[in-house]
Scaffold this motif. Sequence first.
Motif: not given
Length: 403
Positions: A84-89, A115-119, A127-143
Amino acid sequence: MRKIFLIILVILAIVSVSAVSASENITADDSLLSESSQENPNDNTYNSEITAKYDEPNERVKIYVKENYGEKEDALVEKVRCKFDNRTTKSTDSYIDGYNGAFYAISTSSLDKGKHQAEIGIVDSFYKAKPILFDFTVNKKIATLHAVKITTTSDIILKATVKCNGKNVNEGKVTFKIKGKSYTASVKNGIATKKIKLGNGYYTYKATFKSSKFSAKSSSNHAIKGNKYYTFKQKGVYGGTYSINIPFKKYLKLVEAKRNGYYKYFTLKTGKTDKFISSKEIYTTKTVYKWKQVKVLDYTSYWDTQESYTFSLSKYYTNGWTYVGGYGKTYSNGYDHYSIFKKKVKTTQRVYVGSKTVYSSKSYPLRFFIGVNENSKLYCKWGVTRENQLKACIVIPHWSGRL
């Protein structure tokens, strides 16, 4: 000299090989793209394709790996890695059967709003596969934030609960605002508390919640502080004096009854005694004469046998009996005749002569009935177990925010 030169060449060669090896290790660990795109040394490898979806309600990225040929069946690989975000794996080696096929789930619960990006890549022997870059947005949850009503006779401890979908929230901060001042507390296991010092009173406080992952509407409630007991001195109808110590929480019920105009009652034991008056009826016994009447069968005749039987009536013509008369009764095969006698008989009778006042001295629990009368004023009456023989009124101060 030649021997020394050869030794130096050997040492330089070893150092060069070690440097290349270290460089390769750094590259492999640093990027999923470089690692996953390396050629698998196994000749029997199969191409696959990676896709991803963001599952916001469950706070996770769903990763699908499919064979890149034929009917594109699920490719169950040894491991899926997500950076995630080129930091946490994060990685997982277990899959979940879903409606659209098997998928691997990587949690996003630790990510902040935005906004976040996942590698995403795979590690597998076949099996072999080409890695992907996946973009997504985290919204705040209603508490849901709830400020708790506080009633205390000591320090006020402000309290708020924070929940999301019925579960305790375990992060963020709650700010309490009371009497113009703000106090902040961290949320732990769905609860935030803050101890403050204020004098007796009826306060309104507001709680607001701040978090990078959750949003919640503010919540308000009351914080009420008072004495442990409130004492009322009251005289009973028949002379007794009561010092009634009402516990704080029960006293508030009286106050709320007055403020909101509804009836309420509860029981308090005074530990005192009072004289309760009652009326006792008085009876006496006296001699009276009453007429007593008897019926005597004086003879029976049978028509078939013409037999007759006569009772001796002599005792009824003496001893004060008076003959009243007689009557007969006819039935299917005979005839009966009866004689009636009466006389005055002496007897006793319970006669009411009056009543007198009786006092008793006992300790009774008092029951307070709280309401609003026709003049919109608070009234209280208190009675005992003996048909409300004791009645009185107590005065509740007008509510002005003070206790």
